[in-house]
Each structure stands twice: as structure tokens, then as C-alpha cells.
Write a protein that holds these residues in place. Structure first.
Motif, PDB file in Angstrom:
ATOM      1  N   THR A   1      55.250  42.878  58.724  1.00  0.00           N
ATOM      2  CA  THR A   1      54.372  42.597  57.348  1.00  0.00           C
ATOM      3  C   THR A   1      55.271  43.485  56.400  1.00  0.00           C
ATOM      4  O   THR A   1      55.448  42.821  55.019  1.00  0.00           O
ATOM      5  CB  THR A   1      53.048  43.335  57.474  1.00  0.00           C
ATOM      6  OG1 THR A   1      52.113  42.521  58.329  1.00  0.00           O
ATOM      7  CG2 THR A   1      52.256  42.907  55.833  1.00  0.00           C
ATOM      8  N   HIS A   2      55.670  44.419  56.465  1.00  0.00           N
ATOM      9  CA  HIS A   2      56.540  45.449  55.723  1.00  0.00           C
ATOM     10  C   HIS A   2      57.894  44.902  55.226  1.00  0.00           C
ATOM     11  O   HIS A   2      58.212  44.678  54.277  1.00  0.00           O
ATOM     12  CB  HIS A   2      56.516  46.800  56.057  1.00  0.00           C
ATOM     13  CG  HIS A   2      55.566  47.802  55.649  1.00  0.00           C
ATOM     14  ND1 HIS A   2      54.366  47.939  56.102  1.00  0.00           N
ATOM     15  CD2 HIS A   2      55.680  48.889  54.604  1.00  0.00           C
ATOM     16  CE1 HIS A   2      53.566  48.745  55.539  1.00  0.00           C
ATOM     17  NE2 HIS A   2      54.445  49.355  54.582  1.00  0.00           N
ATOM     18  N   MET A   3      58.517  44.250  56.266  1.00  0.00           N
ATOM     19  CA  MET A   3      59.752  43.894  56.075  1.00  0.00           C
ATOM     20  C   MET A   3      59.656  42.675  55.163  1.00  0.00           C
ATOM     21  O   MET A   3      60.459  42.072  54.258  1.00  0.00           O
ATOM     22  CB  MET A   3      60.483  43.416  57.424  1.00  0.00           C
ATOM     23  CG  MET A   3      60.989  44.631  58.360  1.00  0.00           C
ATOM     24  SD  MET A   3      61.573  45.920  57.201  1.00  0.00           S
ATOM     25  CE  MET A   3      60.658  47.360  57.584  1.00  0.00           C
TER      26      MET A   3
ATOM     27  N   ASP B   1      54.444  44.882  43.341  1.00  0.00           N
ATOM     28  CA  ASP B   1      54.330  46.179  43.962  1.00  0.00           C
ATOM     29  C   ASP B   1      54.370  46.276  45.489  1.00  0.00           C
ATOM     30  O   ASP B   1      53.728  45.310  45.973  1.00  0.00           O
ATOM     31  CB  ASP B   1      53.057  47.093  43.430  1.00  0.00           C
ATOM     32  CG  ASP B   1      52.990  47.239  41.984  1.00  0.00           C
ATOM     33  OD1 ASP B   1      54.087  46.948  41.451  1.00  0.00           O
ATOM     34  OD2 ASP B   1      52.037  47.719  41.391  1.00  0.00           O
ATOM     35  N   HIS B   2      54.770  47.208  46.182  1.00  0.00           N
ATOM     36  CA  HIS B   2      54.760  47.340  47.514  1.00  0.00           C
ATOM     37  C   HIS B   2      53.483  46.864  48.096  1.00  0.00           C
ATOM     38  O   HIS B   2      53.485  46.027  48.963  1.00  0.00           O
ATOM     39  CB  HIS B   2      55.350  48.740  47.840  1.00  0.00           C
ATOM     40  CG  HIS B   2      55.126  48.796  49.521  1.00  0.00           C
ATOM     41  ND1 HIS B   2      55.832  48.090  50.163  1.00  0.00           N
ATOM     42  CD2 HIS B   2      54.559  49.873  49.995  1.00  0.00           C
ATOM     43  CE1 HIS B   2      55.693  48.705  51.358  1.00  0.00           C
ATOM     44  NE2 HIS B   2      54.795  49.679  51.571  1.00  0.00           N
ATOM     45  N   ALA B   3      52.429  47.472  47.605  1.00  0.00           N
ATOM     46  CA  ALA B   3      51.084  47.314  48.371  1.00  0.00           C
ATOM     47  C   ALA B   3      50.513  45.794  47.957  1.00  0.00           C
ATOM     48  O   ALA B   3      49.647  45.374  48.506  1.00  0.00           O
ATOM     49  CB  ALA B   3      50.110  48.349  47.858  1.00  0.00           C
TER      50      ALA B   3
ATOM     51  N   VAL C   1      47.696  49.646  55.648  1.00  0.00           N
ATOM     52  CA  VAL C   1      48.773  48.518  56.405  1.00  0.00           C
ATOM     53  C   VAL C   1      49.842  49.363  57.071  1.00  0.00           C
ATOM     54  O   VAL C   1      50.155  49.083  58.242  1.00  0.00           O
ATOM     55  CB  VAL C   1      49.573  47.789  55.303  1.00  0.00           C
ATOM     56  CG1 VAL C   1      50.432  46.665  56.286  1.00  0.00           C
ATOM     57  CG2 VAL C   1      48.352  46.755  54.716  1.00  0.00           C
ATOM     58  N   HIS C   2      50.047  50.690  56.855  1.00  0.00           N
ATOM     59  CA  HIS C   2      50.634  51.704  57.848  1.00  0.00           C
ATOM     60  C   HIS C   2      49.927  51.689  59.004  1.00  0.00           C
ATOM     61  O   HIS C   2      50.564  51.903  60.078  1.00  0.00           O
ATOM     62  CB  HIS C   2      51.048  53.006  56.983  1.00  0.00           C
ATOM     63  CG  HIS C   2      52.001  52.879  55.642  1.00  0.00           C
ATOM     64  ND1 HIS C   2      52.035  53.765  54.742  1.00  0.00           N
ATOM     65  CD2 HIS C   2      52.581  52.072  55.506  1.00  0.00           C
ATOM     66  CE1 HIS C   2      52.888  53.574  54.130  1.00  0.00           C
ATOM     67  NE2 HIS C   2      53.307  52.139  54.280  1.00  0.00           N
ATOM     68  N   VAL C   3      48.642  51.992  58.807  1.00  0.00           N
ATOM     69  CA  VAL C   3      48.097  52.010  60.248  1.00  0.00           C
ATOM     70  C   VAL C   3      48.067  50.733  61.011  1.00  0.00           C
ATOM     71  O   VAL C   3      48.195  50.911  62.186  1.00  0.00           O
ATOM     72  CB  VAL C   3      46.421  52.500  59.998  1.00  0.00           C
ATOM     73  CG1 VAL C   3      45.738  52.738  61.344  1.00  0.00           C
ATOM     74  CG2 VAL C   3      46.559  53.833  59.239  1.00  0.00           C
TER      75      VAL C   3
ATOM     76  N   ILE D   1      45.722  50.648  50.154  1.00  0.00           N
ATOM     77  CA  ILE D   1      46.250  49.736  50.926  1.00  0.00           C
ATOM     78  C   ILE D   1      47.489  49.789  51.512  1.00  0.00           C
ATOM     79  O   ILE D   1      47.570  49.366  52.586  1.00  0.00           O
ATOM     80  CB  ILE D   1      46.430  48.192  49.933  1.00  0.00           C
ATOM     81  CG1 ILE D   1      44.911  47.980  49.248  1.00  0.00           C
ATOM     82  CG2 ILE D   1      46.997  47.064  50.653  1.00  0.00           C
ATOM     83  CD1 ILE D   1      44.960  46.677  48.463  1.00  0.00           C
ATOM     84  N   ASP D   2      48.280  50.468  51.033  1.00  0.00           N
ATOM     85  CA  ASP D   2      49.710  50.765  51.710  1.00  0.00           C
ATOM     86  C   ASP D   2      49.437  51.805  52.890  1.00  0.00           C
ATOM     87  O   ASP D   2      49.932  51.185  53.923  1.00  0.00           O
ATOM     88  CB  ASP D   2      50.494  51.497  50.653  1.00  0.00           C
ATOM     89  CG  ASP D   2      51.900  51.727  51.191  1.00  0.00           C
ATOM     90  OD1 ASP D   2      52.360  50.913  52.240  1.00  0.00           O
ATOM     91  OD2 ASP D   2      52.764  52.547  50.637  1.00  0.00           O
ATOM     92  N   ALA D   3      48.440  52.682  52.774  1.00  0.00           N
ATOM     93  CA  ALA D   3      48.335  53.672  53.696  1.00  0.00           C
ATOM     94  C   ALA D   3      47.557  52.680  55.101  1.00  0.00           C
ATOM     95  O   ALA D   3      47.579  52.874  56.253  1.00  0.00           O
ATOM     96  CB  ALA D   3      47.114  54.686  53.382  1.00  0.00           C
TER      97      ALA D   3
ATOM     98  N   THR E   1      52.292  43.101  48.095  1.00  0.00           N
ATOM     99  CA  THR E   1      53.129  42.350  48.823  1.00  0.00           C
ATOM    100  C   THR E   1      52.219  42.493  50.237  1.00  0.00           C
ATOM    101  O   THR E   1      51.920  41.190  50.890  1.00  0.00           O
ATOM    102  CB  THR E   1      54.474  42.684  49.239  1.00  0.00           C
ATOM    103  OG1 THR E   1      54.582  43.844  50.132  1.00  0.00           O
ATOM    104  CG2 THR E   1      55.169  42.893  47.989  1.00  0.00           C
ATOM    105  N   LEU E   2      51.871  43.637  50.678  1.00  0.00           N
ATOM    106  CA  LEU E   2      50.885  43.980  51.973  1.00  0.00           C
ATOM    107  C   LEU E   2      49.504  43.169  51.864  1.00  0.00           C
ATOM    108  O   LEU E   2      49.179  42.704  52.745  1.00  0.00           O
ATOM    109  CB  LEU E   2      50.803  45.365  52.117  1.00  0.00           C
ATOM    110  CG  LEU E   2      52.229  46.238  52.132  1.00  0.00           C
ATOM    111  CD1 LEU E   2      51.809  47.672  52.311  1.00  0.00           C
ATOM    112  CD2 LEU E   2      53.136  45.770  53.310  1.00  0.00           C
ATOM    113  N   ALA E   3      48.845  43.099  50.641  1.00  0.00           N
ATOM    114  CA  ALA E   3      47.748  42.667  50.832  1.00  0.00           C
ATOM    115  C   ALA E   3      47.712  41.062  50.841  1.00  0.00           C
ATOM    116  O   ALA E   3      46.638  40.691  51.209  1.00  0.00           O
ATOM    117  CB  ALA E   3      46.940  43.136  49.409  1.00  0.00           C
TER     118      ALA E   3
END
Ligand code: NZQ
Ligand code: ZN
Length: 384
Positions: A263-265, A277-279, A194-196, A190-192, A281-283
Motif C-alpha cells: 500500500t505504501h509503495m 499527501d502521503h496519508a 496503515v503502518h500497523v 491514518i498514516d499510523a 494515498t493510504l486512505a
């Protein structure tokens, strides 16, 4: 396409058994500090393998770097490294260990208060060289110049970047990822992903190869992510995921295109205040972000719907809606929640998150720099 400068100096040692090759990548006579986390590398045997490969060097260890690495812990590493005159750092672990090691590398020679590297974005004029042995594909930190550090005492989770903290080399051995708990496999995918999307779901600038490359990375994550959960010891699946996560944030797909990162901030504040966890939050935030920003992102959302999810027919609004829903369902298929309420977080939590964003100067975000606290409130509300 926009103007850009692209330079990535990190040497990648990819594949099975590549830890054996690290000695020749490190200057002879180096005093090395191996940095690691809570002990997964002790259990898996990776630490003894690394020590075995370094038998000709003077080696120290600094352990206990936590997920979401803290300034408080890292400063102990800085003290040890200064005392022992360390001149090479070797991070063995996931993004947290690598990020923490980047901070240690920059803080060792820093003349003032090292916290200023984060809080004031103070310029770094030197850093101790570092390298990585990656055990968790997710952040891309193994091939980029960024790090995210938390100060526990003040609930600050802040980013710094410097070309001086690009790793000299990184070992990517997919076999090292077999031992990951499924939750961390999912986090990494998921982190990767959302980086994309932070670098792709913005507005078109006719950057054809960056777009096609980004779509290839997303499709690989969609195909291989669920397979990695089902077949943890499938080498090819792990290899594809590992290289995809690195390419998602090594500067390549972001060169010459607008970038978002809102989204990251917003996610960093959720981790700082609620410990997700970081991911995770992104999900919860990405589907909400795409809803709130669907007008600004309209053209790229339609491209994403067509090329990533195969949605070509019918009404444009329906296609966008379906693309966002497919994204949510993909995250759920990786067994990660996509609603804040799944974590017991409700609307009452939002004011404090907005205060944090304001305190951290995060009130003009997004690819148009017009994403303010009103938008942030809407995204957090939408994510519940
Ligand atoms: O600490 P140990 O015992 O090693 O266990 C770790 C940790 O508990 C475990 N783990 C790692 N590799 C393993 C393993 N367990 C079994 N087998 C293995 N092979 O996994 C847990 C999580 O590790 P962590 O490093 O925290 O995860 P991740 O790689 O997702 O890193 C997250 C951090 O990176 C930052 C995030 O904000 C967060 O602080 N990010 C860094 C970025 C960058 N530098 O470019 C960009 C990202 O957007 C992100 O913000
Ligand atoms: Zn991330």
C-alpha cells in the motif's frame, strides 16, 4: 514467530516541557544545525523555545524543508552543514523534516553522489548524529531508521534505511501538536493506522504479543483520532495519539512477523505524480488493497474483523466485507477521501503509475513477494 533482531537506540523524552531537557542530551561544544520546514515552528514559538534551550551551543538554522522533502532542497542543507562543520543535526517538525534531516546526516560525509544513497541503496558508512523534536505524530520517523526522499526533477520518491540515522533522542511533547491543522491530525492518524496494518494484516505466524499490540494500537487510533479533531487541546488524547504513532513504526510490532508495505509503495507513486499527501494515498489504497488481497489475507482479516471491529457472527465473507467497509468509514470519519475519483484521478492515470512502479523495481511486493504489476493495476482500479 519468525527469527528477528530487534534494536532501537532512540531515547524518548516524552511529555510537557521536555524541550527544556535537550541540552544535556547533546555533546558539549557541538556545532548544531536546527532543520525545519515552512515556518510552523516559527509561528508557534517552538523555534525560540529550542534556541533558548541551546544557548550554550553554536547554532545554525536550515529551513524550507517541504512536505515530501526534496533532494534538491536538502542538498542545500548538506552544503551549509559541510561549510559550517556541523556535527549535530536537530530536526524540529514532522516526518518530512525528520526524513530530510536523516538524508542530510547521511549525505554530509558521503564520498560519492548522495543521490546513490536512494537510487542505488548505496551503503552508508557514517552519518552525522541527529535528534528530533516532533511536532506531528504520524510517520514514526522519530524512532526509526528510515527516510523517504523525493527528487523533483525525475518524480522519484524513494526510501533509504540505515541504523546510522536512528535519532539519538526524540522529544515528544503532546502540547506541540495542538496547533496542527485538522487535515494533518487526520493524516497522522491514518498514516499510523496503515503502518500497523502493513505489519499486521498479512498471514498468521502465531505471534501473539505482536498481534495484540497491533490491535491495541489500532483501537487507540479509532478511539482517539476522532476525539483529537473535536478536542484539539485535550492533552491525554494528544498524548495517546503521539505515543501510538511512534510505536506503530519503531520496529516493535514488526519484529518476527511478515510485512506487506505494498500500500505504501503504490501510494508513493500517487504522491510523486499527483501530489496527494502521503496519508491521503493510504486512505484510498488500503480499502482497495484489502479487497484485492482478501484471499491471501483471509485469516488475519477475520481476526481483524473480530478483535478490532467486534464482528464475530455470520458468514465469513460478510465479516471481511464489513471490516473493510468499517476501515473506509473510519477514514471518512477523519474527513479524508477514500476514492481516487474524489481527487479527480481516473483510470487514465493508471498506466503512468505502473510505469513508475516498474522503474522503481516495485514489481514483487507484499508479504509473499508475489504482488506484481497486474495486482497493482487491480488495486488502483479498485481505488477509483
Ligand atoms: O513545514 P511546516 O511549516 O513545519 O508545516 C508542516 C507541514 O506543512 C505542518 N506542521 C507540522 N507540525 C505542525 C504543523 N503545523 C502546525 N503545527 C504543528 N505542530 O504539517 C505539514 C505536514 O508535515 P509533514 O512533515 O510533511 O507531515 P508528516 O509527518 O505526515 O510526514 C510525511 C512525510 O513522511 C514520509 C512521507 O512519505 C512524507 O514524505 N514517511 C516517512 C516514514 C518514515 N520515515 O518512517 C514512513 C511513512 O510511511 C512516510 O512514508
Ligand atoms: Zn506511512
Amino acid at each position: 514467530m519468525q527469527n528477528f533482531t530487534f534494536h532501537n537506540p532512540t531515547r524518548i523524552l516524552f511529555g510537557k516541557g521536555r524541550i527544556d531537557d535537550i541540552a544535556q542530551e547533546i555533546p558539549a561544544g557541538a556545532r548544531i544545525m536546527i532543520t525545519y520546514g515552512g515556518g510552523s515552528i516559527v509561528k508557534t514559538g517552538t523555534l525560540s523555545e529550542v534556541r533558548g534551550a541551546l544557548h550554550d551551543f553554536t547554532v545554525f538554522e536550515f529551513s524550507g524543508i517541504e512536505a515530501n522533502p526534496t533532494y534538491e532542497t536538502l542538498m542545500q542543507g548538506v552544503e551549509l552543514a559541510r561549510r559550517e562543520k556541523i556535527d549535530f543535526l536537530l530536526a524540529v517538525g514532522g516526518g518530512s523534516v525528520i526524513d530530510g534531516t536523516k538524508f542530510i546526516a547521511a549525505a554530509i560525509p558521503f564520498a560519492g553522489d548522495p543521490w546513490d544513497i536512494l537510487a542505488q541503496r548505496a551503503k552508508i558508512s557514517s552519518a552525522v548524529p541527529l535528534a528530533c523534536i516532533l511536532t506531528l505524530p504520524a510517520t514514526g520517523s522519530e524512532m526509526n531508521d528510515g527516510a523517504v526522499i523525493t527528487r523533483r526533477a525525475t518524480n522519484d520518491k524513494l526510501v533509504f534505511t540505515s541504523p546510522l540515522v536512528f535519532p539519538r533522542f526524540s522529544v515528544l511533547d503532546p502540547v506541540k501538536t495542538y496547533t496542527l491543522p485538522t487535515s494533518q491530525v487526520a493524516n497522522g492518524v491514518i498514516d499510523a493506522f496503515v503502518h500497523v496494518t502493513e505489519q499486521y494484516l498479512t498471514y498468521p505466524v502465531d505471534a501473539k504479543v505482536q498481534d495484540r499490540f497491533a490491535e491495541g494500537l489500532l483501537l487507540t487510533l479509532i478511539e482517539e483520532g476522532p476525539r483529537a479533531l473535536l478536542h484539539p487541546e485535550n492533552y491525554d488524547v494528544r498524548a495517546n495519539l503521539m505515543w501510538t504513532a511512534t510505536l506503530a513504526l519503531n520496529g516493535l510490532i514488526g519484529a518476527g512477523v511478515p510485512q506487506d508495505w505494498a500500500t505504501h509503495m503504490l501510494g508513493h507513486e500517487l504522491t510523486a505524480l499527483h501530489g496527494l499527501d502521503h496519508a491521503q494515498t493510504l486512505a484510498v489504497l488500503l480499502p482497495a488493497m484489502l479487497q484485492v488481497r482478501r484471499e491471501e489475507k483471509r485469516e488475519k482479516l477475520l481476526q481483524y474483523a473480530e478483535r478490532v471491529w467486534g464482528l464475530q457472527q455470520g458468514d465469513e465473507e460478510v465479516r471481511i466485507e464489513m471490516a473493510i467497509e468499517h476501515t473506509r468509514l473510519f477514514f471518512q470519519s477523519m474527513h479524508v477521501h477514500t476514492r481516487l475519483s474524489d481527487y479527480g484521478i481516473g483510470v487514465e492515470a493508471i498506466p503512468a503509475l505502473l510505469v513508475q512502479l516498474e522503474r522503481h523495481g516495485m514489481s514483487a511486493l507484499g508479504e509473499h513477494r508475489d504482488f506484481d504489476l497486474t495486482h497493482a493495476r487491480r488495486v488502483y482500479e479498485q481505488a477509483i
